[in-house]
Motif scaffolding. Structure first.
Motif, short mmCIF file in Angstrom:
data_model
loop_
_atom_site.label_atom_id
_atom_site.label_comp_id
_atom_site.label_asym_id
_atom_site.label_seq_id
_atom_site.Cartn_x
_atom_site.Cartn_y
_atom_site.Cartn_z
N ILE A 52 1.18 5.00 0.92
CA ILE A 52 0.50 6.08 1.63
C ILE A 52 1.20 7.39 1.30
O ILE A 52 2.42 7.50 1.43
CB ILE A 52 0.47 5.83 3.14
CG1 ILE A 52 -0.47 4.66 3.40
CG2 ILE A 52 0.00 7.07 3.89
CD1 ILE A 52 -0.88 4.49 4.82
N ASP A 53 0.43 8.32 0.82
CA ASP A 53 1.00 9.60 0.40
C ASP A 53 1.72 10.28 1.55
O ASP A 53 1.23 10.30 2.67
CB ASP A 53 -0.12 10.50 -0.11
CG ASP A 53 0.43 11.58 -1.00
OD1 ASP A 53 0.25 11.48 -2.22
OD2 ASP A 53 1.05 12.53 -0.48
N GLU A 54 2.87 10.84 1.24
CA GLU A 54 3.67 11.43 2.31
C GLU A 54 3.02 12.66 2.91
O GLU A 54 3.37 13.09 4.01
CB GLU A 54 5.07 11.77 1.77
CG GLU A 54 6.14 11.39 2.75
CD GLU A 54 7.50 11.89 2.30
OE1 GLU A 54 8.07 12.69 3.03
OE2 GLU A 54 7.95 11.50 1.21
N LEU B 110 0.85 -1.18 0.00
CA LEU B 110 0.00 0.00 0.00
C LEU B 110 0.89 1.23 0.00
O LEU B 110 1.82 1.32 0.79
CB LEU B 110 -0.85 -0.05 1.27
CG LEU B 110 -1.93 0.98 1.45
CD1 LEU B 110 -2.99 0.78 0.41
CD2 LEU B 110 -2.54 0.81 2.83
N MET C 115 4.50 5.99 7.33
CA MET C 115 5.48 6.15 6.26
C MET C 115 6.87 5.67 6.65
O MET C 115 7.68 5.34 5.80
CB MET C 115 5.61 7.63 5.86
CG MET C 115 4.60 8.13 4.90
SD MET C 115 3.04 8.43 5.74
CE MET C 115 3.41 9.88 6.70
#
Lengths: 236, 270
Positions: A76-78, A74, A117
């Motif tokens: 996950i946008d930073e 997956l 992250m």
């Protein structure tokens, strides 16, 4: 059957991805779906959780069946700050003890305060597993859950699944292309290439002509692993 | 109190900043910045439409923004990439809107007021519309918060938990259209996206959870609105752009701070 498909056809855009799929999982069973890239493995799993609508045919779940889903790696946008604890409480905030229990069952106790992250690939997959366990699943769906992990990482992850299953007694559907791992651990193998090529016990599937031709390129690697597997089975 | 135009302006600015902040976070997280821009550009067409039909500006803008946003979400993935589609539609609708406005020769309208906002001219009715829309957007986003977050993280995870990503996308689309419609008077069509995105981006380095980011973005947006209003009063500059300058400054300082902080952390071997 916990979940089954009947005459399932799925198109993505114009392309026919899955053709006439009839499969199902019994309570407590480990079923592995194997197939080359683009054979519709992930699509089948996504159809089982209701993320893809079938063109025709049905997905039948036995009433009240709880499903835990572990997606493929997956991203996950930073820009989205998210602690592990917060991530696991989506969409429903579980009780503290439940959260801790799930995290320790998946082998990630103590990571709760970390940012998602900052986790390594293996840690993140375990967090996803922990999140799936919160649902107290009767059925665990794993979509290439070990992609991107090294050999040791993926072996460890499968070990974790094994112990989770023994604890919860849940059924497992795994999508994988790691044939060697898969063959050893499953009760049943479904060989997929747009349609179900063959299915059955791992020993049976691995010697079937459909399987042989589908994985012809992997032959060398396979012979070695299968050899070892037969060995293991004969000692049972 | 509301008879003072500065009080009205300040309240208008705060209303927009509060609604824009949490929504802006989702726009940043979902990489929808262009989407906000496109919806805002289409608002000019909405202005022209409401002038022709003699309806309230708010209504015309809301309808066109909603249409634009739904059109874009439904067209995505059908042949063109999202950014191409948005580029086509945002600028065509802006152009069509501008041309349409020029046909209205019996009405003299101040186009600049719609492009850059005219916060100092906010009346009591405007204020009611702004705060009504703002409360609506905040309640909508707060009510669907968990579902929206999950759908933002991963659509498949959302499906597996019984949350429909399509529905959450629709909620965001509606909220966006409302924000655009209420903000047009305050910062104008060209600067709405700035009020959505910059406060959220400014807040990001200081946050560990999505909730803190939304709250901090709201605080930043409010502070920038008040500071911008004050600065424009003293320097006699256009207010909308001054507000955006303020928030841009904050972003600059935040990124500098983060850079330095990040740098020192990596050096200390963290």
């Amino acid at each position: 059957m916990l979940i089954e498909t009947r005459d399932l056809f799925i198109h993505l855009g114009q392309r026919l991805v899955l053709e006439d799929i009839n499969m199902g999982v019994e309570k407590g069973e480990i079923v592995t779906i194997i197939g080359p890239n683009g054979s519709g493995k992930s699509t089948l799993l996504r159809a089982l959780i209701g993320a893809v609508k079938p063109t025709s045919g049905q997905v039948l779940r036995s009433p009240g069946v709880a499903i835990g889903y572990v997606p493929q790696r997956l991203h996950i946008d930073e820009t989205l700050p998210m602690s592990v604890r917060r991530f696991m409480s989506l969409p429903h905030r579980p009780a503290q003890e439940e959260l801790n229990a799930a995290m320790s069952a998946a082998g990630v106790s103590g990571l709760g305060q970390q940012q998602v992250m900052s986790l390594s690939g293996g840690q993140f997959q375990r967090v996803l597993l922990a999140r799936a366990l919160l649902e107290k699943p009767d059925l665990l769906l794993l979509d290439e859950a070990t992609q991107g992990l090294d050999h040791r990482g993926s072996a460890g992850f499968y070990q974790q699944i094994e112990s989770v299953r023994q604890e919860l007694g849940c059924a497992v559907i795994m999508v994988s292309h790691e044939l060697h791992v898969v063959m050893r651990r499953s009760d049943r193998v479904i060989c997929l290439n747009g349609h179900v090529c063959c299915q059955g016990l791992p020993e049976v599937v691995s010697v079937s002509p459909e399987y042989q031709s589908l994985f012809a390129l992997d032959q060398d690697e396979e012979t070695v692993y299968m050899h070892r597997d037969h060995h293991a089975y004969s000692h049972k | 109190m509301l008879d003072d135009f500065l009080v009205r302006s300040a309240l208008a600015g705060l209303g927009v900043a509060l609604a824009a902040a949490p929504l802006g976070c989702f726009i940043v997280w979902r990489r929808m910045a262009y989407f906000g821009d496109a919806t805002a550009h289409a608002a000019v067409l909405g202005v022209a439409l409401s002038l022709v039909l003699e309806t309230p500006i708010f209504a015309g803008v809301l309808v066109i923004s909603l249409m634009m946003a739904t059109l874009v979400s439904s067209l995505t993935g059908r042949g063109y990439a999202m950014d191409t589609l948005l580029g086509v539609m945002a600028h065509s609708s802006l152009a069509v809107g501008l041309v349409a406005v020029s046909f209205l020769d019996n009405i003299r309208i101040d186009l600049m007021a719609y492009l850059f906002g005219d916060i100092l001219a906010v009346g009591k009715t405007d204020l009611a519309v702004i705060w009504g829309g703002s409360v609506l957007v905040i309640s909508l986003v707060a009510y669907r918060w968990s579902g929206l977050l999950l759908a933002t993280l991963n659509p498949d995870l959302a499906h597996a938990s019984g949350v429909s990503p399509k529905r959450e996308q629709l909620i965001l689309t509606i909220a966006l259209a409302i924000v655009v419609a209420v903000a047009i008077k305050v910062v104008g069509v060209l600067l709405i996206a700035a009020m959505l995105i910059i406060p959220a981006a400014t807040a990001r380095p200081f946050c560990k959870t999505p909730e803190t980011m939304a709250v901090l973005a709201a605080i930043i947006g409010c502070a920038a609105s008040l500071a911008g209003l004050r600065a424009s009063y003293q320097l006699d500059t256009p207010t909308g752009p001054t507000i955006v300058c303020m928030v841009a400054l904050m972003f600059l300082f935040a990124s500098l701070f983060w850079r330095l902080n990040h740098h020192s952390r990596t050096r200390s071997g963290d």
